[in-house]
Design a protein around this motif. Sequence first.
Motif, PDB file in Angstrom:
ATOM      1  N   CYS A  13       0.283 -92.772 -61.094  1.00 33.12           N
ATOM      2  CA  CYS A  13       1.536 -92.665 -60.343  1.00 33.12           C
ATOM      3  C   CYS A  13       1.288 -92.154 -58.936  1.00 33.12           C
ATOM      4  O   CYS A  13       1.870 -92.653 -57.971  1.00 33.12           O
ATOM      5  N   ARG A  14       0.393 -91.184 -58.804  1.00 33.18           N
ATOM      6  CA  ARG A  14       0.021 -90.641 -57.508  1.00 33.18           C
ATOM      7  C   ARG A  14      -0.531 -91.757 -56.609  1.00 33.18           C
ATOM      8  O   ARG A  14      -0.174 -91.882 -55.440  1.00 33.18           O
ATOM      9  N   ILE A  15      -1.434 -92.554 -57.181  1.00 25.84           N
ATOM     10  CA  ILE A  15      -2.077 -93.623 -56.411  1.00 25.84           C
ATOM     11  C   ILE A  15      -1.055 -94.671 -55.989  1.00 25.84           C
ATOM     12  O   ILE A  15      -0.977 -95.044 -54.813  1.00 25.84           O
ATOM     13  N   GLN A  16      -0.277 -95.157 -56.944  1.00 22.66           N
ATOM     14  CA  GLN A  16       0.679 -96.226 -56.655  1.00 22.66           C
ATOM     15  C   GLN A  16       1.752 -95.778 -55.677  1.00 22.66           C
ATOM     16  O   GLN A  16       2.203 -96.545 -54.815  1.00 22.66           O
ATOM     17  N   THR A  17       2.171 -94.522 -55.788  1.00 27.73           N
ATOM     18  CA  THR A  17       3.199 -93.994 -54.878  1.00 27.73           C
ATOM     19  C   THR A  17       2.699 -93.987 -53.445  1.00 27.73           C
ATOM     20  O   THR A  17       3.408 -94.406 -52.518  1.00 27.73           O
ATOM     21  N   THR A  18       1.481 -93.525 -53.236  1.00 31.11           N
ATOM     22  CA  THR A  18       0.985 -93.451 -51.863  1.00 31.11           C
ATOM     23  C   THR A  18       0.659 -94.832 -51.305  1.00 31.11           C
ATOM     24  O   THR A  18       0.775 -95.054 -50.098  1.00 31.11           O
ATOM     25  N   ILE A  19       0.285 -95.808 -52.170  1.00 30.26           N
ATOM     26  CA  ILE A  19       0.080 -97.180 -51.693  1.00 30.26           C
ATOM     27  C   ILE A  19       1.399 -97.752 -51.166  1.00 30.26           C
ATOM     28  O   ILE A  19       1.409 -98.527 -50.199  1.00 30.26           O
ATOM     29  N   ARG A  20       2.510 -97.357 -51.780  1.00 27.45           N
ATOM     30  CA  ARG A  20       3.832 -97.817 -51.317  1.00 27.45           C
ATOM     31  C   ARG A  20       4.319 -97.058 -50.089  1.00 27.45           C
ATOM     32  O   ARG A  20       5.446 -97.241 -49.633  1.00 27.45           O
ATOM     33  N   HIS A  21       3.489 -96.187 -49.542  1.00 31.90           N
ATOM     34  CA  HIS A  21       3.852 -95.353 -48.402  1.00 31.90           C
ATOM     35  C   HIS A  21       5.048 -94.460 -48.713  1.00 31.90           C
ATOM     36  O   HIS A  21       5.969 -94.288 -47.919  1.00 31.90           O
ATOM     37  N   GLU A  22       4.999 -93.907 -49.932  1.00 27.69           N
ATOM     38  CA  GLU A  22       5.917 -92.857 -50.330  1.00 27.69           C
ATOM     39  C   GLU A  22       5.080 -91.622 -50.622  1.00 27.69           C
ATOM     40  O   GLU A  22       3.877 -91.718 -50.858  1.00 27.69           O
ATOM     41  N   GLU A  23       5.716 -90.450 -50.600  1.00 28.99           N
ATOM     42  CA  GLU A  23       4.956 -89.220 -50.788  1.00 28.99           C
ATOM     43  C   GLU A  23       4.812 -88.889 -52.273  1.00 28.99           C
ATOM     44  O   GLU A  23       5.806 -88.689 -52.964  1.00 28.99           O
ATOM     45  N   PRO A  24       3.575 -88.811 -52.771  1.00 28.49           N
ATOM     46  CA  PRO A  24       3.351 -88.422 -54.169  1.00 28.49           C
ATOM     47  C   PRO A  24       3.508 -86.912 -54.337  1.00 28.49           C
ATOM     48  O   PRO A  24       3.739 -86.188 -53.359  1.00 28.49           O
ATOM     49  N   ASP A  25       3.358 -86.444 -55.575  1.00 25.65           N
ATOM     50  CA  ASP A  25       3.513 -85.006 -55.815  1.00 25.65           C
ATOM     51  C   ASP A  25       2.428 -84.205 -55.129  1.00 25.65           C
ATOM     52  O   ASP A  25       2.627 -83.052 -54.760  1.00 25.65           O
ATOM     53  N   THR A  26       1.252 -84.801 -54.950  1.00 32.76           N
ATOM     54  CA  THR A  26       0.180 -84.180 -54.191  1.00 32.76           C
ATOM     55  C   THR A  26      -0.737 -85.278 -53.660  1.00 32.76           C
ATOM     56  O   THR A  26      -0.727 -86.396 -54.174  1.00 32.76           O
ATOM     57  N   VAL A  27      -1.469 -84.975 -52.631  1.00 26.27           N
ATOM     58  CA  VAL A  27      -2.351 -85.975 -52.026  1.00 26.27           C
ATOM     59  C   VAL A  27      -3.401 -86.431 -53.036  1.00 26.27           C
ATOM     60  O   VAL A  27      -4.124 -85.598 -53.607  1.00 26.27           O
ATOM     61  N   PRO A  28      -3.513 -87.732 -53.298  1.00 25.66           N
ATOM     62  CA  PRO A  28      -4.542 -88.206 -54.220  1.00 25.66           C
ATOM     63  C   PRO A  28      -5.944 -87.972 -53.646  1.00 25.66           C
ATOM     64  O   PRO A  28      -6.166 -88.101 -52.443  1.00 25.66           O
ATOM     65  N   VAL A  29      -6.861 -87.620 -54.523  1.00 25.57           N
ATOM     66  CA  VAL A  29      -8.245 -87.343 -54.129  1.00 25.57           C
ATOM     67  C   VAL A  29      -9.163 -88.330 -54.840  1.00 25.57           C
ATOM     68  O   VAL A  29      -9.059 -88.511 -56.059  1.00 25.57           O
ATOM     69  N   MET A  30     -10.037 -88.959 -54.088  1.00 26.73           N
ATOM     70  CA  MET A  30     -11.008 -89.882 -54.672  1.00 26.73           C
ATOM     71  C   MET A  30     -12.414 -89.375 -54.386  1.00 26.73           C
ATOM     72  O   MET A  30     -12.698 -88.908 -53.286  1.00 26.73           O
ATOM     73  N   THR A  31     -13.294 -89.490 -55.377  1.00 30.59           N
ATOM     74  CA  THR A  31     -14.703 -89.221 -55.156  1.00 30.59           C
ATOM     75  C   THR A  31     -15.410 -90.555 -54.970  1.00 30.59           C
ATOM     76  O   THR A  31     -15.449 -91.377 -55.882  1.00 30.59           O
ATOM     77  N   LEU A  32     -15.924 -90.763 -53.767  1.00 31.91           N
ATOM     78  CA  LEU A  32     -16.584 -92.020 -53.421  1.00 31.91           C
ATOM     79  C   LEU A  32     -18.078 -91.832 -53.660  1.00 31.91           C
ATOM     80  O   LEU A  32     -18.804 -91.304 -52.822  1.00 31.91           O
TER      81      LEU A  32
END
Length: 386
Positions: A13-32
Amino acid sequence: MKSVNEIYDEKVCRIQTTIRHEEPDTVPVMTLAESWVLGYAGHKITDVEEDPELELQCFKKMCQEIYCDMVYTSALTRDITIYNPMEGSPYFYSSDGVTVQHKEYVFMEADEYGKLAADPMKFVLNELYPRMYPALSKPYPENLEALKKAFAAYNRYLQKMMSSAVRLKEDLGMPTIVEGIAISPVDILMSYFRGLRNIQCDFRRNPQGIIEAADALIPLVIENIRHGRQSLESDSCFLIPTFLPTYMSAKQFEKIYWPSFKKMVDQIAALNGKMLIFMEGSWEHLYEFVNEIPKNTAITILEKADIFKAKDLIGKTVTLAGGMPLEQLRYRGRQECLDHAKKVVDYCAPGGGFIFTNDKTALAPNDVNIENLKAVNAFVHEYGKH
């Protein structure tokens, strides 16, 4: 305590929300990270070459010990065992025993673009593959046996990629953001057929040949990710690595690279697919084109970019992934890394469309100071709550 399924759904949900340019509950973090996980777990690539379970445990160790909302891959994306039976490979193991490198691989002549454009599958299978893989030029049934062994290795690779993503989901509630790969047609020509030096000459001598060949490859790229499906909608994205744009002027890019690239991303978007575009090098001189990518369909990993400028110039069209230079994580102090992470989140998080991650993939054992990585990821997860 939340169940594994609840953790997974929350992160997706966090990921999909931010892809839609809406604010998620917290900034998603990815380990690359990719082959780096082997060194972190104390292993070399030869240890896991025939042991997918050990490879998975290396990735699980990273996910359990370093906070993240997603990984970009749950297994190594290069498998040399596929190529061994055919006696030719574009990849080789580095001397560190952990990383895999790509070598210049030139088997197509400058005057063969027309053949490729006329019938890509016929040209590749009948002419290029025998040049690329010596075992395929051997007499029957030796060539058939080599091909069977290669296909068996490829099927094991696909099974590994699918099962590892499922295991991370079921065991840890961890999403794997990439489900497949769609290489840009012009990058295919460079990486597998003409090589970097040769294709740069072709930019000047035969741009129309490149354009026509790239167009002919688009249906193959799309079918390779569709597999007969009418919709590509899912929780994951298709990885689009890009190699050439950083070496091209805006004029060259617009004429030669962009037409087939734009057709490809438009078709993926029309099929409801999402994309993870790895913008290698610098794309700053190409941001006007990035803004033509269908809005809310792509995450862009910015390798050499001013993340603040990117937020202003392309941040309303694509989701930005980056902000934490790998060099800082490796060489700078903990507090300096935390201060930088705070500055990035303050500027890039409002309005959504931002995923915090290191700007380059961690590959070699010493690419990152692990304590810095742990600290910034945990900090952003807490500080990034809106």
